[in-house]
Write a protein that holds these residues in place. Structure first.
Motif, PDB file in Angstrom:
ATOM      1  N   ASN A  42       0.827  -1.214   0.000  1.00  0.00           N
ATOM      2  CA  ASN A  42       0.000   0.000   0.000  1.00  0.00           C
ATOM      3  C   ASN A  42       0.856   1.256   0.000  1.00  0.00           C
ATOM      4  O   ASN A  42       0.521   2.247  -0.660  1.00  0.00           O
ATOM      5  N   GLU A  46       0.784   4.022  -2.920  1.00  0.00           N
ATOM      6  CA  GLU A  46       0.517   5.424  -2.606  1.00  0.00           C
ATOM      7  C   GLU A  46       1.614   6.337  -3.153  1.00  0.00           C
ATOM      8  O   GLU A  46       1.334   7.428  -3.673  1.00  0.00           O
ATOM      9  N   SER A  50       0.943   9.102  -5.961  1.00  0.00           N
ATOM     10  CA  SER A  50       1.232  10.496  -5.619  1.00  0.00           C
ATOM     11  C   SER A  50       2.177  11.125  -6.641  1.00  0.00           C
ATOM     12  O   SER A  50       1.973  12.271  -7.074  1.00  0.00           O
ATOM     13  N   ASN A  67      -7.047   6.984  -7.951  1.00  0.00           N
ATOM     14  CA  ASN A  67      -6.366   5.725  -7.673  1.00  0.00           C
ATOM     15  C   ASN A  67      -7.440   4.649  -7.493  1.00  0.00           C
ATOM     16  O   ASN A  67      -8.303   4.766  -6.624  1.00  0.00           O
ATOM     17  N   SER A  70      -8.191   3.319  -4.092  1.00  0.00           N
ATOM     18  CA  SER A  70      -8.735   4.210  -3.074  1.00  0.00           C
ATOM     19  C   SER A  70     -10.018   3.612  -2.504  1.00  0.00           C
ATOM     20  O   SER A  70     -10.773   2.931  -3.192  1.00  0.00           O
TER      21      SER A  70
END
Length: 281
Positions: A42, A46, A50, A67, A70
């Protein structure tokens, strides 16, 4: 080149660098605790999202960038970027070099561009609606059908869901008897990209996630292949049963599926019935 595609390629290549930097991480191993692996994966997802988000946002601040991992509910609408930071998670954890990241761009609520990137092999698959599909800048087409010999079919089956297991087992037996090579690679999006570039001849998905299908759907159509459900219709999203390939190959597979009664197939597809007694196989 298309300016939106340029930004997508720049973002996805930088995201790919993050994946390769973490590929040999000692924090992620098959023998590690599940919670520890999930936490690390994860964090990597992320970071990838990002980084890609910042690149895309600089050029298209008015677009929605999502994403797919999400926890927020995904609503499809115009001018939208969907990002899958890592598909083929188990392969990544076990150091099997077969995984990818992907971007899907929607304009006016229609799929416009799809990009799939394999950072280990440096393979970049792109597709633009109405302009065809490409691999590393060269036009791709799905494989032609002349005979069934020396064909490769890719399978996807989500083991956590035993639904459709009888159908999966039966079709596997048929294809093995026909001496067809079967592959279950653990990365469905990359399989769909391989189909569009003629590396494999057909893709057969059981209990498939829609958010995986959409990233490869444009590549399939732009390469000249078709995508249907197991009775030759267009209800593959609801049924989660998918056939993809050149028209004649699909015709061959559909003949095999019709060996089962149409009543059974319709019941399986429309009602999502479960096969409770697996021992009868």
């Amino acid at each position: 080149m298309n300016p939106i595609l340029n930004i997508a390629i720049r973002a996805i290549r930088i995201g790919g660098k993050i994946i390769t930097q973490n590929y040999d991480s000692k924090n992620i191993t098959y023998h590690s605790e599940k919670k520890k692996n999930l936490y690390c994966i994860n964090k990597i997802r992320e970071k990838i999202f990002s980084t890609m988000h910042s690149i895309i946002y600089q050029s298209y601040p008015q677009h929605s960038i999502i994403n797919i991992y999400s926890k927020k509910k995904i609503v499809f609408y115009a001018d939208q970027w969907l990002i899958n930071p890592l598909n083929g998670t188990m392969n990544f954890i076990q150091k099997i070099p077969h995984f990818c990241l992907s971007i899907l761009i929607k304009e006016k609520n229609q799929t416009y561009i799809s990009v799939i990137y394999d950072p280990i092999k440096n393979d970049l698959f792109t597709a633009i609606k109405g302009q065809g599909s490409q691999l590393n800048g060269f036009r791709t087409r799905c494989s032609e059908y002349n005979n069934i010999y020396n064909k490769i079919f890719a399978f996807y089956f989500k083991e956590k869901n035993t639904k459709n297991m009888y159908l999966y087992t039966l079709l596997t037996q048929y294809f093995l008897q026909e001496k067809i090579s079967l592959r279950k690679t653990g990365c469905s999006i990359l399989d769909l990209a391989y189909l569009s570039s003629g590396k494999i001849n057909a893709y057969i998905g059981f209990n498939e996630k829609y958010l995986h299908i959409i990233f490869g759907e444009l590549h399939i159509r732009e390469s000249g292949a078709l995508i249907t459900d197991f009775i030759g219709g267009h209800d593959y999203i609801k049924s989660k049963l998918i056939l993809a390939g050149q028209a004649n190959i699909l015709r061959y597979i559909l003949k095999k599926t019709r060996i089962l009664s149409n009543d059974y197939l319709k019941k399986t597809i429309n009602n999502n019935s479960h096969i409770k007694n697996i021992k009868k196989i």
